[in-house]
Design a protein around this motif. Structure first.
Motif, PDB file in Angstrom:
ATOM      1  N   LYS A  30       6.160  12.305   4.322  1.00 33.27           N
ATOM      2  CA  LYS A  30       4.141  12.562   3.592  1.00 33.27           C
ATOM      3  C   LYS A  30       3.682  11.177   3.072  1.00 33.27           C
ATOM      4  O   LYS A  30       2.274  11.369   2.969  1.00 33.27           O
ATOM      5  CB  LYS A  30       5.012  13.431   2.435  1.00 33.27           C
ATOM      6  CG  LYS A  30       5.400  14.962   2.569  1.00 33.27           C
ATOM      7  CD  LYS A  30       6.246  15.496   2.135  1.00 33.27           C
ATOM      8  CE  LYS A  30       6.565  17.248   2.340  1.00 33.27           C
ATOM      9  NZ  LYS A  30       7.315  17.645   1.196  1.00 33.27           N
ATOM     10  N   TYR A  31       4.805  10.006   2.832  1.00 30.54           N
ATOM     11  CA  TYR A  31       3.613   9.022   2.162  1.00 30.54           C
ATOM     12  C   TYR A  31       4.889   7.718   2.398  1.00 30.54           C
ATOM     13  O   TYR A  31       6.232   7.870   3.350  1.00 30.54           O
ATOM     14  CB  TYR A  31       4.746   9.273   0.671  1.00 30.54           C
ATOM     15  CG  TYR A  31       3.805  10.105  -0.173  1.00 30.54           C
ATOM     16  CD1 TYR A  31       2.835   9.782  -0.926  1.00 30.54           C
ATOM     17  CD2 TYR A  31       4.320  11.236  -0.458  1.00 30.54           C
ATOM     18  CE1 TYR A  31       1.850  10.864  -1.450  1.00 30.54           C
ATOM     19  CE2 TYR A  31       3.644  12.034  -1.265  1.00 30.54           C
ATOM     20  CZ  TYR A  31       3.197  12.147  -1.720  1.00 30.54           C
ATOM     21  OH  TYR A  31       1.828  12.694  -2.271  1.00 30.54           O
ATOM     22  N   VAL A  32       4.150   6.293   2.720  1.00 33.36           N
ATOM     23  CA  VAL A  32       4.542   5.811   3.086  1.00 33.36           C
ATOM     24  C   VAL A  32       4.307   4.678   2.151  1.00 33.36           C
ATOM     25  O   VAL A  32       3.055   4.245   2.106  1.00 33.36           O
ATOM     26  CB  VAL A  32       4.408   5.456   4.631  1.00 33.36           C
ATOM     27  CG1 VAL A  32       4.546   3.753   5.610  1.00 33.36           C
ATOM     28  CG2 VAL A  32       4.770   6.255   5.783  1.00 33.36           C
ATOM     29  N   ILE A  33       5.054   3.948   1.909  1.00 33.78           N
ATOM     30  CA  ILE A  33       4.801   2.498   1.134  1.00 33.78           C
ATOM     31  C   ILE A  33       5.430   1.432   2.235  1.00 33.78           C
ATOM     32  O   ILE A  33       6.378   0.847   2.581  1.00 33.78           O
ATOM     33  CB  ILE A  33       6.021   2.551  -0.253  1.00 33.78           C
ATOM     34  CG1 ILE A  33       5.899   4.075  -0.515  1.00 33.78           C
ATOM     35  CG2 ILE A  33       5.832   1.410  -0.403  1.00 33.78           C
ATOM     36  CD1 ILE A  33       6.478   4.419  -0.358  1.00 33.78           C
ATOM     37  N   ALA A  34       4.294   0.237   1.787  1.00 36.24           N
ATOM     38  CA  ALA A  34       4.483  -0.128   3.222  1.00 36.24           C
ATOM     39  C   ALA A  34       3.910  -1.894   2.211  1.00 36.24           C
ATOM     40  O   ALA A  34       3.385  -1.986   1.398  1.00 36.24           O
ATOM     41  CB  ALA A  34       2.802  -0.536   4.241  1.00 36.24           C
TER      42      ALA A  34
ATOM     43  N   SER B  44       0.741  -0.861   0.242  1.00 36.31           N
ATOM     44  CA  SER B  44      -0.017  -0.011   0.064  1.00 36.31           C
ATOM     45  C   SER B  44       0.603   0.969   0.105  1.00 36.31           C
ATOM     46  O   SER B  44       1.722   1.236   0.412  1.00 36.31           O
ATOM     47  CB  SER B  44      -0.841   0.506   1.650  1.00 36.31           C
ATOM     48  OG  SER B  44      -1.229  -1.121   1.007  1.00 36.31           O
ATOM     49  N   ILE B  45       0.507   2.156  -0.726  1.00 34.95           N
ATOM     50  CA  ILE B  45       0.738   3.560  -0.302  1.00 34.95           C
ATOM     51  C   ILE B  45       0.345   4.722  -0.310  1.00 34.95           C
ATOM     52  O   ILE B  45      -1.128   4.188  -0.328  1.00 34.95           O
ATOM     53  CB  ILE B  45       1.525   3.453  -1.595  1.00 34.95           C
ATOM     54  CG1 ILE B  45       2.060   3.195  -2.675  1.00 34.95           C
ATOM     55  CG2 ILE B  45       1.653   5.656  -1.816  1.00 34.95           C
ATOM     56  CD1 ILE B  45       2.307   3.890  -3.878  1.00 34.95           C
ATOM     57  N   TYR B  46       0.114   4.927   1.453  1.00 33.82           N
ATOM     58  CA  TYR B  46      -0.439   5.955   1.932  1.00 33.82           C
ATOM     59  C   TYR B  46       0.541   7.228   2.381  1.00 33.82           C
ATOM     60  O   TYR B  46       1.460   7.231   1.873  1.00 33.82           O
ATOM     61  CB  TYR B  46      -0.234   6.180   3.480  1.00 33.82           C
ATOM     62  CG  TYR B  46      -0.942   4.072   3.596  1.00 33.82           C
ATOM     63  CD1 TYR B  46      -2.004   3.769   4.094  1.00 33.82           C
ATOM     64  CD2 TYR B  46       0.475   2.963   3.745  1.00 33.82           C
ATOM     65  CE1 TYR B  46      -2.264   2.119   4.301  1.00 33.82           C
ATOM     66  CE2 TYR B  46       0.025   1.719   4.174  1.00 33.82           C
ATOM     67  CZ  TYR B  46      -1.437   1.385   4.518  1.00 33.82           C
ATOM     68  OH  TYR B  46      -1.668   0.623   4.725  1.00 33.82           O
TER      69      TYR B  46
END
Length: 345
Positions: A103-107, A82-84
């Motif tokens: 700013k963004y989290v890629i999980a 997911s990209i948040y």
């Protein structure tokens, strides 16, 4: 029926109503919760839970993130990442500290053993053991997603996070981005280590240390005997470049999947004082499997071996493997943790 662990109001870090971004516990808890969001997103898909029945959104909405993109495995159509994006409120009164939030989290999630996703997940687990995860669609999709975010917003304030198999993917993505001069804050929960789990299985400390010394000597010897040293200049350059990147590793000594990271770093420090550190430097960059694979004509890099890392060790009691390997442990407020910074010099 959903388990309690899938429901944020029953098992999530509900006390984080005011976030201090300089607080390591807060940052760790949020990163782990966003990874859990990927797990529950896939479980929602498998159970056809949509709309008001979906259980995943609270895992990111509680921290004021929004889901802007889902990464889908093309082979089984499962959601693996997911990209948040963080939606800051008009007032920052519910945030403390001076450190900027991401700013963004890629999980990335790890393996789900339910029938719908089990086959593909276990296939990728095997690819990791064989040091071939870099050829998987999940890695390439994850790398492309990160590059797209950079082109949109620049390299600043981006986090990578993953658990188990997902941490292996995040690690690969992070390593590749470092080589492009992009350093991301990275959270790797229970990252798998492809080696016999001495840390978990061998209880005698003297025997354990001796076994690791022997393995290091064998590794260095194989590298020399198989003329693997022809790759030494490139290896040294890559390790030197990667050493400036310091991901956060979260390991549990009761988890055989990740516990050997504890021994890897401890043994590396010991071997750097042995024979001028030459054996330690060679062993730090290589695994026996990668050496043999390269000798057969297939260049293989031991991607799980890291020059530098902040290692957080959960030394509290664990009831079983499920608890020791689970993502849920990392947002508990009563953890007994040990921290150590390891840097390759």
């Amino acid at each position: 029926m959903a388990s309690d662990r899938e429901i944020f109001s029953l098992s999530g870090p509900l006390k984080l109503t005011v976030i201090d971004w300089t607080n390591a516990h807060h940052r760790r808890s949020i990163a782990a919760s966003l990874v859990q969001g990927v797990y529950i997103l896939e479980r929602d898909r498998q159970e056809s839970r949509q709309g008001a029945k979906a259980l995943a959104p609270p895992w990111w909405e509680f921290f004021n993130f929004q889901l802007i993109h889902v990464l889908v495995d093309p082979d089984d159509l499962s959601f693996f990442g997911s990209i948040y994006e963080l939606r800051l409120p008009h007032s920052l009164s519910n945030y403390l500290g001076t450190q900027n939030p991401p700013k963004y989290v890629i999980a990335f999630r790890g393996t789900i053993t339910k029938p719908i996703s089990r086959s593909q997940d276990l296939k990728l687990d095997l690819q990791f053991i064989q040091n071939n995860l870099q050829h998987s669609a999940r890695f390439h999709l994850g790398l492309q997603a990160v590059q797209n975010i950079i082109s949109k917003a620049g390299p600043g304030n981006i986090w990578l996070a993953g658990h188990s198999l997902g941490s292996a993917i995040a690690l690969l993505v992070g390593r590749n981005m470092v080589k492009m001069s992009c350093h991301f804050e990275t959270y790797l929960f229970n990252p798998p280590f492809t080696s016999f789990p001495l840390e978990k299985i061998v209880k005698n400390e003297k025997l354990k240390r001796g076994a690791r010394v022997v393995i290091s000597v064998i590794t260095a010897g194989l590298a020399a005997a198989l003329k693997h040293n022809s790759l030494k200049p490139r290896q040294d350059d890559e390790f030197r470049v990667l050493s400036a990147w310091i991901p956060y590793l979260f390991v549990n000594p009761s988890d055989p999947i990740c516990s050997e990271y504890i021994g890897y770093f401890a043994n590396r420090e010991k071997m750097m004082t042995f024979a001028g550190g030459k054996i330690g430097r060679v062993a730090a960059k290589n695994s026996i499997a990668s050496i043999i694979s390269t000798a057969r004509g297939n260049h293989s890099e031991a991607f799980h071996l890291l020059p530098s890392a902040y290692v957080t060790n959960n030394v509290g009691p664990c009831q079983d493997f499920k608890q020791a390997h689970g993502i849920h442990q990392w947002w508990r407020s009563d953890l007994h943790l040990e921290y150590k910074l390891h840097q390759y010099r």
